[in-house]
Write a protein that holds these residues in place. Structure first.
Motif, PDB file in Angstrom:
ATOM      1  N   HIS A   1       0.529   7.817  45.815  1.00 25.34           N
ATOM      2  CA  HIS A   1      -0.725   8.310  45.252  1.00 25.34           C
ATOM      3  C   HIS A   1      -1.940   7.547  45.765  1.00 25.34           C
ATOM      4  O   HIS A   1      -3.016   7.580  45.150  1.00 25.34           O
ATOM      5  N   ARG A   2      -1.791   6.915  46.907  1.00 28.33           N
ATOM      6  CA  ARG A   2      -2.896   6.161  47.507  1.00 28.33           C
ATOM      7  C   ARG A   2      -4.143   7.041  47.584  1.00 28.33           C
ATOM      8  O   ARG A   2      -4.104   8.176  48.029  1.00 28.33           O
ATOM      9  N   GLY A   3      -5.257   6.503  47.085  1.00 23.88           N
ATOM     10  CA  GLY A   3      -6.521   7.223  47.088  1.00 23.88           C
ATOM     11  C   GLY A   3      -6.830   7.945  45.799  1.00 23.88           C
ATOM     12  O   GLY A   3      -7.968   8.342  45.571  1.00 23.88           O
ATOM     13  N   HIS A   4      -5.849   8.104  44.925  1.00 25.71           N
ATOM     14  CA  HIS A   4      -6.073   8.775  43.649  1.00 25.71           C
ATOM     15  C   HIS A   4      -6.571   7.772  42.602  1.00 25.71           C
ATOM     16  O   HIS A   4      -6.236   6.598  42.642  1.00 25.71           O
ATOM     17  N   VAL A   5      -7.359   8.274  41.673  1.00 21.46           N
ATOM     18  CA  VAL A   5      -7.855   7.487  40.545  1.00 21.46           C
ATOM     19  C   VAL A   5      -6.999   7.829  39.331  1.00 21.46           C
ATOM     20  O   VAL A   5      -6.685   9.002  39.097  1.00 21.46           O
ATOM     21  N   TRP A   6      -6.626   6.809  38.578  1.00 13.62           N
ATOM     22  CA  TRP A   6      -5.792   6.975  37.385  1.00 13.62           C
ATOM     23  C   TRP A   6      -6.466   6.349  36.175  1.00 13.62           C
ATOM     24  O   TRP A   6      -7.080   5.279  36.275  1.00 13.62           O
ATOM     25  N   SER A   7      -6.310   6.983  35.027  1.00 13.84           N
ATOM     26  CA  SER A   7      -6.680   6.410  33.746  1.00 13.84           C
ATOM     27  C   SER A   7      -5.419   5.770  33.176  1.00 13.84           C
ATOM     28  O   SER A   7      -4.389   6.447  33.038  1.00 13.84           O
ATOM     29  N   ILE A   8      -5.484   4.482  32.864  1.00 15.03           N
ATOM     30  CA  ILE A   8      -4.329   3.762  32.326  1.00 15.03           C
ATOM     31  C   ILE A   8      -4.772   3.053  31.060  1.00 15.03           C
ATOM     32  O   ILE A   8      -5.766   2.317  31.058  1.00 15.03           O
ATOM     33  N   CYS A   9      -4.043   3.300  29.987  1.00 19.95           N
ATOM     34  CA  CYS A   9      -4.368   2.661  28.710  1.00 19.95           C
ATOM     35  C   CYS A   9      -3.076   2.223  28.034  1.00 19.95           C
ATOM     36  O   CYS A   9      -2.000   2.342  28.615  1.00 19.95           O
ATOM     37  N   GLY A  10      -3.164   1.749  26.830  1.00 26.01           N
ATOM     38  CA  GLY A  10      -1.992   1.251  26.118  1.00 26.01           C
ATOM     39  C   GLY A  10      -0.983   2.320  25.758  1.00 26.01           C
ATOM     40  O   GLY A  10       0.164   2.018  25.466  1.00 26.01           O
ATOM     41  N   GLU A  11      -1.401   3.587  25.791  1.00 26.38           N
ATOM     42  CA  GLU A  11      -0.509   4.667  25.388  1.00 26.38           C
ATOM     43  C   GLU A  11       0.114   5.415  26.559  1.00 26.38           C
ATOM     44  O   GLU A  11       1.160   6.043  26.417  1.00 26.38           O
ATOM     45  N   GLY A  12      -0.558   5.388  27.728  1.00 27.89           N
ATOM     46  CA  GLY A  12      -0.020   6.131  28.856  1.00 27.89           C
ATOM     47  C   GLY A  12      -0.933   6.063  30.068  1.00 27.89           C
ATOM     48  O   GLY A  12      -1.942   5.367  30.080  1.00 27.89           O
ATOM     49  N   ALA A  13      -0.545   6.820  31.090  1.00 23.38           N
ATOM     50  CA  ALA A  13      -1.281   6.853  32.350  1.00 23.38           C
ATOM     51  C   ALA A  13      -1.394   8.295  32.828  1.00 23.38           C
ATOM     52  O   ALA A  13      -0.429   9.063  32.734  1.00 23.38           O
ATOM     53  N   THR A  14      -2.587   8.646  33.349  1.00 24.69           N
ATOM     54  CA  THR A  14      -2.857  10.019  33.782  1.00 24.69           C
ATOM     55  C   THR A  14      -3.651   9.996  35.076  1.00 24.69           C
ATOM     56  O   THR A  14      -4.671   9.308  35.163  1.00 24.69           O
ATOM     57  N   PRO A  15      -3.217  10.764  36.090  1.00 25.68           N
ATOM     58  CA  PRO A  15      -4.021  10.861  37.305  1.00 25.68           C
ATOM     59  C   PRO A  15      -5.235  11.748  37.079  1.00 25.68           C
ATOM     60  O   PRO A  15      -5.189  12.704  36.294  1.00 25.68           O
ATOM     61  N   PHE A  16      -6.318  11.430  37.780  1.00 28.73           N
ATOM     62  CA  PHE A  16      -7.564  12.177  37.675  1.00 28.73           C
ATOM     63  C   PHE A  16      -7.665  13.155  38.842  1.00 28.73           C
ATOM     64  O   PHE A  16      -7.437  12.791  39.980  1.00 28.73           O
ATOM     65  N   GLY A  17      -8.034  14.384  38.548  1.00 32.39           N
ATOM     66  CA  GLY A  17      -8.249  15.394  39.580  1.00 32.39           C
ATOM     67  C   GLY A  17      -7.780  16.752  39.101  1.00 32.39           C
ATOM     68  O   GLY A  17      -6.863  16.855  38.279  1.00 32.39           O
ATOM     69  N   SER A  18      -8.401  17.792  39.608  1.00 24.58           N
ATOM     70  CA  SER A  18      -8.117  19.143  39.123  1.00 24.58           C
ATOM     71  C   SER A  18      -6.663  19.548  39.302  1.00 24.58           C
ATOM     72  O   SER A  18      -6.125  20.283  38.476  1.00 24.58           O
ATOM     73  N   GLU A  19      -5.992  19.068  40.344  1.00 23.51           N
ATOM     74  CA  GLU A  19      -4.598  19.468  40.541  1.00 23.51           C
ATOM     75  C   GLU A  19      -3.658  18.904  39.484  1.00 23.51           C
ATOM     76  O   GLU A  19      -2.527  19.344  39.344  1.00 23.51           O
ATOM     77  N   PHE A  20      -4.141  17.927  38.700  1.00 24.17           N
ATOM     78  CA  PHE A  20      -3.324  17.339  37.644  1.00 24.17           C
ATOM     79  C   PHE A  20      -3.675  17.886  36.262  1.00 24.17           C
ATOM     80  O   PHE A  20      -3.088  17.491  35.264  1.00 24.17           O
ATOM     81  N   GLY A  21      -4.667  18.765  36.185  1.00 27.56           N
ATOM     82  CA  GLY A  21      -5.107  19.297  34.900  1.00 27.56           C
ATOM     83  C   GLY A  21      -6.145  18.395  34.266  1.00 27.56           C
ATOM     84  O   GLY A  21      -6.571  17.396  34.832  1.00 27.56           O
ATOM     85  N   HIS A  22      -6.587  18.741  33.102  1.00 26.19           N
ATOM     86  CA  HIS A  22      -7.530  17.981  32.273  1.00 26.19           C
ATOM     87  C   HIS A  22      -8.957  17.940  32.805  1.00 26.19           C
ATOM     88  O   HIS A  22      -9.861  17.580  32.089  1.00 26.19           O
ATOM     89  N   THR A  23      -9.178  18.217  34.103  1.00 22.55           N
ATOM     90  CA  THR A  23     -10.518  18.129  34.666  1.00 22.55           C
ATOM     91  C   THR A  23     -10.707  19.161  35.767  1.00 22.55           C
ATOM     92  O   THR A  23      -9.744  19.610  36.369  1.00 22.55           O
ATOM     93  N   THR A  24     -11.955  19.507  36.021  1.00 26.44           N
ATOM     94  CA  THR A  24     -12.287  20.439  37.097  1.00 26.44           C
ATOM     95  C   THR A  24     -12.687  19.697  38.368  1.00 26.44           C
ATOM     96  O   THR A  24     -12.964  20.326  39.385  1.00 26.44           O
ATOM     97  N   ALA A  25     -12.723  18.376  38.345  1.00 28.67           N
ATOM     98  CA  ALA A  25     -13.184  17.569  39.467  1.00 28.67           C
ATOM     99  C   ALA A  25     -12.122  17.458  40.551  1.00 28.67           C
ATOM    100  O   ALA A  25     -10.921  17.540  40.286  1.00 28.67           O
ATOM    101  N   SER A  26     -12.595  17.207  41.759  1.00 27.11           N
ATOM    102  CA  SER A  26     -11.664  16.953  42.850  1.00 27.11           C
ATOM    103  C   SER A  26     -11.113  15.539  42.718  1.00 27.11           C
ATOM    104  O   SER A  26     -11.692  14.676  42.068  1.00 27.11           O
ATOM    105  N   SER A  27      -9.975  15.313  43.353  1.00 23.25           N
ATOM    106  CA  SER A  27      -9.303  14.012  43.291  1.00 23.25           C
ATOM    107  C   SER A  27     -10.022  12.975  44.126  1.00 23.25           C
ATOM    108  O   SER A  27     -10.869  13.290  44.958  1.00 23.25           O
ATOM    109  N   GLY A  28      -9.631  11.752  43.939  1.00 24.41           N
ATOM    110  CA  GLY A  28     -10.120  10.651  44.737  1.00 24.41           C
ATOM    111  C   GLY A  28     -11.377  10.018  44.168  1.00 24.41           C
ATOM    112  O   GLY A  28     -11.965  10.481  43.188  1.00 24.41           O
ATOM    113  N   PHE A  29     -11.766   8.938  44.807  1.00 26.17           N
ATOM    114  CA  PHE A  29     -12.891   8.138  44.341  1.00 26.17           C
ATOM    115  C   PHE A  29     -14.192   8.937  44.316  1.00 26.17           C
ATOM    116  O   PHE A  29     -14.921   8.912  43.327  1.00 26.17           O
TER     117      PHE A  29
END
Length: 187
Positions: A143-171
């Motif tokens: 997943h080099r280049g992808h941004v992830w949200s990591i917290c005490g409960e779990g981890a989620t990749p950021f980007g439209s292909e992963f759901g939750h957002t309409t934004a493109s992946s990466g920084f």
């Protein structure tokens, strides 16, 4: 998302997002290459060019408490900082909600052992939105280049292909989404 070449359009997004008054000065290419050699990695683009030429962190977001300088850590982590091994691959390729996962057959000890690399391998910490929510940029692994949200409960990749957002992946997608004033999870 091209992590080997900085797209000029992405660099314009980054220059526009990080206001001149809030930017920390960039260290330059020699310092970035020295950091990469020390850690056995090559930073993904366009983050690499951003740090070398635009800014090494910013007092303004993203995230909420500002973009950390290269290899910085949020103050709220205190003495609980695990040693970061940037060249070790980031272990995840999909979301993982470990808190309250009754279907996970692993013992608490096995889950704890699996969590250590999520927080400390193959990523630089970009910053925090508070309440234990950290944003990481993956610098090693699939997943080099992808941004992830990591917290005490779990981890989620950021980007439209992963759901939750309409934004493109990466920084640049992550920064551009914030700069538009959109919420992180807009789906």
């Amino acid at each position: 998302m091209d992590v080997t070449r900085a797209d000029p359009a992405d660099l314009e997004v980054l220059r526009a997002a990080f206001g001149a008054g809030s930017r920390r000065p960039p260290p330059g290419w020699d310092a970035v290459r020295a950091f990469e050699a020390e850690h056995g990695i090559v930073l993904p683009e366009p983050y690499r060019t951003c740090v070398a030429e635009i800014c090494d962190g910013s007092a303004d977001g993203p995230p909420s408490y500002g973009l950390l300088p290269l290899a910085g850590m949020p103050r709220d982590r205190g003495g609980r900082r695990p040693e970061r091994v940037l060249a070790a691959p980031f272990p995840l390729t999909g979301p993982w909600l470990w808190e309250g996962d009754e279907d996970d057959p692993r013992s608490d000890e096995e889950i704890a052992a699996a969590l250590h690399p999520v927080f400390s391998h193959g990523s630089v910490v970009l910053g925090t939105d508070g309440c234990g929510m950290y944003w990481h940029l993956v610098v090693a692994g699939p997943h080099r280049g992808h941004v992830w949200s990591i917290c005490g409960e779990g981890a989620t990749p950021f980007g439209s292909e992963f759901g939750h957002t309409t934004a493109s992946s990466g920084f640049a997608g992550w920064v551009g989404h914030w700069a538009k004033g959109l919420t992180w999870f807009d789906r």
